[in-house]
Design a protein around this motif. Structure first.
Motif, PDB file in Angstrom:
ATOM      1  N   THR A 131       0.819  -1.215   0.000  1.00  0.00           N
ATOM      2  CA  THR A 131       0.000   0.000   0.000  1.00  0.00           C
ATOM      3  C   THR A 131       0.858   1.272   0.000  1.00  0.00           C
ATOM      4  O   THR A 131       0.461   2.303   0.522  1.00  0.00           O
ATOM      5  N   TYR A 140      -6.078   5.637  -5.968  1.00  0.00           N
ATOM      6  CA  TYR A 140      -5.795   4.739  -4.851  1.00  0.00           C
ATOM      7  C   TYR A 140      -6.256   5.397  -3.550  1.00  0.00           C
ATOM      8  O   TYR A 140      -6.289   6.626  -3.438  1.00  0.00           O
ATOM      9  N   ASP A 143      -5.030   6.461   2.382  1.00  0.00           N
ATOM     10  CA  ASP A 143      -4.149   5.899   3.418  1.00  0.00           C
ATOM     11  C   ASP A 143      -3.117   4.920   2.844  1.00  0.00           C
ATOM     12  O   ASP A 143      -2.379   4.281   3.585  1.00  0.00           O
ATOM     13  N   TRP A 144      -3.055   4.833   1.505  1.00  0.00           N
ATOM     14  CA  TRP A 144      -2.030   4.004   0.867  1.00  0.00           C
ATOM     15  C   TRP A 144      -0.739   4.820   0.770  1.00  0.00           C
ATOM     16  O   TRP A 144      -0.438   5.437  -0.260  1.00  0.00           O
ATOM     17  N   ASN A 148       2.018   3.232   6.207  1.00  0.00           N
ATOM     18  CA  ASN A 148       0.939   2.288   6.510  1.00  0.00           C
ATOM     19  C   ASN A 148       1.095   0.943   5.819  1.00  0.00           C
ATOM     20  O   ASN A 148       0.272   0.055   6.011  1.00  0.00           O
ATOM     21  N   CYS A 149       2.121   0.802   4.984  1.00  0.00           N
ATOM     22  CA  CYS A 149       2.264  -0.434   4.210  1.00  0.00           C
ATOM     23  C   CYS A 149       2.699  -1.587   5.111  1.00  0.00           C
ATOM     24  O   CYS A 149       3.656  -1.449   5.883  1.00  0.00           O
ATOM     25  N   ARG A 170      -5.538  -0.156   9.020  1.00  0.00           N
ATOM     26  CA  ARG A 170      -6.513  -0.776   8.117  1.00  0.00           C
ATOM     27  C   ARG A 170      -5.815  -1.488   6.970  1.00  0.00           C
ATOM     28  O   ARG A 170      -6.223  -2.586   6.548  1.00  0.00           O
ATOM     29  N   THR A 171      -4.750  -0.876   6.478  1.00  0.00           N
ATOM     30  CA  THR A 171      -4.050  -1.415   5.315  1.00  0.00           C
ATOM     31  C   THR A 171      -3.382  -2.760   5.590  1.00  0.00           C
ATOM     32  O   THR A 171      -3.110  -3.515   4.658  1.00  0.00           O
ATOM     33  N   LEU A 174      -5.320  -5.767   4.342  1.00  0.00           N
ATOM     34  CA  LEU A 174      -5.572  -5.890   2.909  1.00  0.00           C
ATOM     35  C   LEU A 174      -4.633  -6.903   2.274  1.00  0.00           C
ATOM     36  O   LEU A 174      -3.491  -7.063   2.701  1.00  0.00           O
ATOM     37  N   ASP A 211     -10.610  -6.663  -2.455  1.00  0.00           N
ATOM     38  CA  ASP A 211     -11.316  -5.944  -1.397  1.00  0.00           C
ATOM     39  C   ASP A 211     -12.406  -6.811  -0.777  1.00  0.00           C
ATOM     40  O   ASP A 211     -12.579  -6.833   0.445  1.00  0.00           O
TER      41      ASP A 211
END
Length: 311
Positions: A131, A140, A143-144, A148-149, A170-171, A174, A211
């Motif tokens: 992300t 995109y 928050d990418w 956050n990755c 959150r990421t 994913l 998603d």
């Protein structure tokens, strides 16, 4: 040569049109070259099956096809229908294990261990989504960003992903659907279809298939090391983690190698296209060399060659 493949476990990838034929042939070739004991079967839609020459090309390559049912929300959606078709393997209950691969991947090392990976009931296994958004693509999610990755938190020595905690961003929940290890199951397939029909985010999802998987399998997916689905931009944006010699599956997200033979061989990301073209040269030899019959050569010229850049 006839290979006695196990019948209860398969690799599969989706091809909806000729554009991805070259990718699928390279994927199949590199699976075999890596010594896989298991067979790749191509999922095709009704539209693809109606293309007789495309089906003849798969037959000439010795790749079986599976006609899949249409999967599409009944409500209006801004999403390409093909994304939902990638969920078809969950309905393939005749198999004990299916590993879904994208046809823009190449296999660099044997990954048969995914066929025997311990998977709790009702779970899947896959690699986190990167992300970072290094290209700063406007569509995109906001928050990418690198902070956050999930790969920013991965172990740079082992490549092991960071554990997902309730307090994780959150990421970190994913996933990327390029490689998904699953046990087909009607209840799980029904849960995916229900989510497609009812979840409020569906009409405007940016990455629909992954998603919806992240929603349905929240806290029920096993993170795999990045090497099983190494997204090519990570070679640059996660250079401390990426080790060329460790990568098992290279995933050509965004621009596809078969779109052009002209790529920057000095660029950290684009230079990975060389590996695809080297594999393609071996595929081309199989289709046009002395062992290939006249019909196979004809199909190569009329169906296969046109979908792969010549310059």
């Amino acid at each position: 040569m006839v290979v006695d493949y196990p019948t209860n476990k398969i690799w599969t990838t989706l091809v909806t049109k000729r554009a991805y034929l070259g990718g699928a042939l390279v994927l199949n070739h590199t699976l075999k070259k890596a010594g896989s004991r298991y067979q790749l079967k191509i999922m095709v839609t009704r539209e693809a099956e109606a293309d007789n020459e495309l089906m003849a090309a798969f037959a000439a390559a010795g790749i079986p096809t599976i006609l899949i049912q249409d999967i599409e929300p009944t409500r209006k959606c801004n999403v390409n229908k093909a994304f939902w078709q990638k969920l078809a393997p969950w309905a393939m209950t005749e198999y004990e294990r299916v590993v879904l691969l994208d046809s823009d991947q190449i296999i660099l090392q044997n990954i048969d261990d995914l066929m025997t990976l311990d998977l709790p009931e009702g779970h899947i296994a896959c690699v986190h989504a990167c992300t970072c958004n290094p290209r700063k693509l406007a569509h995109y999610p906001q928050d990418w960003i690198p902070k956050n990755c999930p790969f920013t938190s991965a172990n740079p020595q082992t490549g092991s992903p960071a554990p997902i905690h309730p307090t994780s961003p959150r990421t970190h929940h994913l996933l990327n659907s390029g490689t998904v290890v699953l046990t087909p199951s009607k209840p799980q397939f029904d849960a995916l279809i229900d989510a497609i029909e009812t979840h409020p985010d569906v009409p405007d999802m940016v990455f629909p298939d992954q998603d919806i998987l992240a929603i349905v399998y929240r806290n029920k997916w096993k993170p795999l090391p990045y090497v099983y689905n190494a997204l090519k931009p990570m070679r640059d944006c996660h250079s401390n983690l990426w080790k060329d010699e460790d990568v098992k599956v290279l995933h050509y997200i965004l621009d596809k190698p078969w779109a052009s033979r002209d790529f920057d061989r000095e660029d950290k990301v684009q230079s990975t296209h060389r590996l695809w073209w080297e594999a393609w040269a071996e595929v081309e030899e199989e289709w046009t060399g002395p062992e290939a019959g006249g019909e196979k050569r004809r199909l190569f010229e009329s169906v296969v060659r046109p979908v792969v850049a010549q310059e």
